[in-house]
Design a protein around this motif. Structure first.
Motif, short mmCIF file in Angstrom:
data_model
loop_
_atom_site.label_atom_id
_atom_site.label_comp_id
_atom_site.label_asym_id
_atom_site.label_seq_id
_atom_site.Cartn_x
_atom_site.Cartn_y
_atom_site.Cartn_z
N UNK A 83 -20.01 32.77 30.70
CA UNK A 83 -18.63 32.78 31.18
C UNK A 83 -18.61 32.21 32.59
N UNK A 84 -17.50 31.56 33.00
CA UNK A 84 -17.45 30.91 34.32
C UNK A 84 -17.90 31.81 35.48
N UNK A 85 -17.46 33.06 35.49
CA UNK A 85 -17.85 33.97 36.59
C UNK A 85 -19.34 34.28 36.55
N UNK A 86 -19.89 34.50 35.34
CA UNK A 86 -21.33 34.73 35.18
C UNK A 86 -22.12 33.52 35.67
N UNK A 87 -21.63 32.33 35.29
CA UNK A 87 -22.31 31.08 35.65
C UNK A 87 -22.34 30.89 37.16
N UNK A 88 -21.20 31.12 37.80
CA UNK A 88 -21.15 30.97 39.25
C UNK A 88 -22.03 32.00 39.95
N UNK A 89 -22.08 33.21 39.41
CA UNK A 89 -22.96 34.24 39.98
C UNK A 89 -24.41 33.79 39.88
N UNK A 90 -24.79 33.26 38.72
CA UNK A 90 -26.16 32.78 38.53
C UNK A 90 -26.48 31.63 39.49
N UNK A 120 -14.01 36.93 40.99
CA UNK A 120 -14.65 37.35 39.73
C UNK A 120 -16.14 37.00 39.74
N UNK A 121 -16.48 35.86 40.33
CA UNK A 121 -17.89 35.47 40.45
C UNK A 121 -18.64 36.47 41.32
N UNK A 122 -18.00 36.92 42.40
CA UNK A 122 -18.65 37.90 43.29
C UNK A 122 -18.82 39.26 42.58
N UNK A 123 -17.83 39.61 41.76
CA UNK A 123 -17.95 40.84 40.97
C UNK A 123 -19.12 40.72 39.98
N UNK A 124 -19.20 39.58 39.29
CA UNK A 124 -20.28 39.35 38.32
C UNK A 124 -21.64 39.38 39.02
N UNK A 125 -21.68 38.84 40.22
CA UNK A 125 -22.91 38.83 41.02
C UNK A 125 -23.38 40.26 41.28
N UNK A 126 -22.46 41.11 41.69
CA UNK A 126 -22.83 42.50 41.99
C UNK A 126 -23.29 43.25 40.75
N UNK A 127 -22.61 43.01 39.63
CA UNK A 127 -22.99 43.68 38.37
C UNK A 127 -24.39 43.25 37.94
N UNK A 128 -24.67 41.96 38.03
CA UNK A 128 -25.95 41.44 37.53
C UNK A 128 -27.12 41.69 38.47
N UNK A 129 -26.88 41.54 39.80
CA UNK A 129 -28.01 41.56 40.74
C UNK A 129 -28.06 42.80 41.62
N UNK A 130 -27.07 43.69 41.49
CA UNK A 130 -27.04 44.95 42.26
C UNK A 130 -27.11 44.70 43.77
N UNK A 131 -26.49 43.65 44.18
CA UNK A 131 -26.36 43.30 45.59
C UNK A 131 -25.12 42.41 45.70
N UNK A 132 -24.73 42.03 46.90
CA UNK A 132 -23.54 41.19 47.05
C UNK A 132 -23.95 39.79 47.51
N UNK A 133 -23.09 38.82 47.20
CA UNK A 133 -23.32 37.46 47.68
C UNK A 133 -23.39 37.47 49.21
N UNK A 134 -22.47 38.24 49.83
CA UNK A 134 -22.40 38.26 51.29
C UNK A 134 -23.73 38.68 51.92
N UNK A 150 -21.40 32.96 55.87
CA UNK A 150 -21.04 34.36 55.61
C UNK A 150 -19.52 34.55 55.53
N UNK A 151 -18.74 34.07 56.51
CA UNK A 151 -17.29 34.21 56.34
C UNK A 151 -16.75 33.38 55.17
N UNK A 152 -17.42 32.29 54.87
CA UNK A 152 -16.96 31.43 53.77
C UNK A 152 -17.04 32.16 52.43
N UNK A 153 -18.14 32.91 52.22
CA UNK A 153 -18.29 33.63 50.95
C UNK A 153 -17.62 35.01 50.98
N UNK A 154 -17.11 35.41 52.14
CA UNK A 154 -16.47 36.72 52.28
C UNK A 154 -14.95 36.66 52.14
N UNK A 155 -14.40 35.47 52.15
CA UNK A 155 -12.95 35.32 52.23
C UNK A 155 -12.25 35.48 50.89
#
Length: 316
Positions: A83-90, A120-134, A150-155
């Motif tokens: 799914x697009x969000x899963x893909x972006x998280x990966x 949604x990608x950031x949510x998928x990231x947290x679910x899959x990797x148990x950490x945040x993109x930030x 950091x601010x770019x991925x936090x916005x």
């Protein structure tokens, strides 16, 4: 906008799942069957197929694809089936790892997706990797690059079309002052590019060009060897003209001494359902060669077939 071709009459997910299961059976995998189904289904349809496959055969479709396929073809099919969000998280996770680090991909994801898509990608990231993109971006970067990313991925940008021209004029002036002084890491410059809506930034940069007679990226060309400045240029391009950014990624991927299959696969699989038609137009304008012909010349076999199908040159 999208290049994906979905048939007018799509089989039920149960039928698609059954055909895929048959494609994995026997002495050899039926790659043509896999392409004919997955390369002509929307994200929602692919998600249904995965769910039905798991329910009917008690197997994970992604694991089956991983087991049956190999090489660049496998990577393309796997990325596309997510799914697009899963893909972006990966993709984001791969971009923060030591041996596959790629800050440009982080910029790409943060700046070319809508605010909701990126959330949604950031949510998928947290679910899959148990950490945040930030926190991963902050940990794996330093200096000015960290200050920007950091601010770019936090916005969570406003996604509407409304523009405040007073703000556009005042912030164009601020940006011009920073460009003249070569203060590319200035806090206000980073604030504007990482928080303002895409429409607001476009208005600001248009005023910048009209008022000062040149584009902001012209100022940044002088320091093109600096990674931070290059990332800054990528942020601006992704926010204002994403089709030009992706055309350049494709051109560089195809025109290298050896094809950069990762870049080629990433752009095709992430943009086929969004703006690939616009990217194809830009590619033709810039290179005088249609993208499908460039891909066909540089790739072969099942990998070539799935890429061509995704950019709209396969039969739905």
């Amino acid at each position: 906008m999208a290049s994906l071709k979905v048939p007018a009459s799509v089989p039920l997910p149960e039928e698609d799942a059954e055909q895929l299961q048959k494609a994995f059976k026997g002495w050899g995998t039926n790659e043509r069957m896999i392409i004919s189904i997955l390369a002509h289904r929307s994200a929602e349809q692919r998600s249904f197929i995965r769910a039905v496959y798991a329910a009917n055969y008690n197997k994970d479709l992604l694991k089956e694809l991983d087991k049956e396929l190999s090489g660049d073809f496998e990577r393309a099919v796997m990325l596309w089936t997510l799914e697009p969000a899963e893909r972006d998280a990966y993709l984001a996770k791969e971009s923060t790892k030591m041996f596959t680090k790629d800050n440009w991909v982080l910029v790409e994801i943060a700046c070319t997706r809508s605010s909701l898509e990126f959330f949604k990608a950031k949510q998928a990231y947290q679910v899959r990797y148990k950490t945040s993109i930030e926190e991963d971006v902050a940990y794996h970067t330093s200096g000015d690059v960290r200050k920007l990313l950091v601010p770019l991925v936090s916005t969570f940008r406003y996604d509407g079309d409304e523009v405040n021209m007073m703000v556009a004029k005042s912030e164009a002036k601020i940006l011009h002052e920073k460009m003249e002084a070569k203060e590319y890491n200035d806090g206000d410059l980073i604030r504007i590019l990482t928080t303002r809506s895409k429409a607001q930034i476009s208005a600001t940069l248009n005023h910048f060009k009209n008022k000062f007679g040149t584009s902001i990226t012209k100022y940044l060309k002088e320091d093109s060897d600096n990674e931070y400045v290059q990332l800054l240029k990528a942020v601006i391009k992704c926010l204002t003209y994403p089709e030009k950014y992706f055309e350049k990624v494709l051109r560089q991927a195809i025109n290298k001494m050896g094809t950069d299959e990762w870049g080629l696969t990433r752009v095709v699989t992430t943009r086929a359902e969004f703006d690939m038609e616009r990217i194809k137009e830009e590619y033709l304008r810039r290179n005088s060669v249609p993208l499908d012909r460039a891909i066909a010349k540089d790739t072969h076999g099942d990998y070539e077939d799935i890429l061509l199908a995704l950019i709209g040159h396969g039969h739905a």
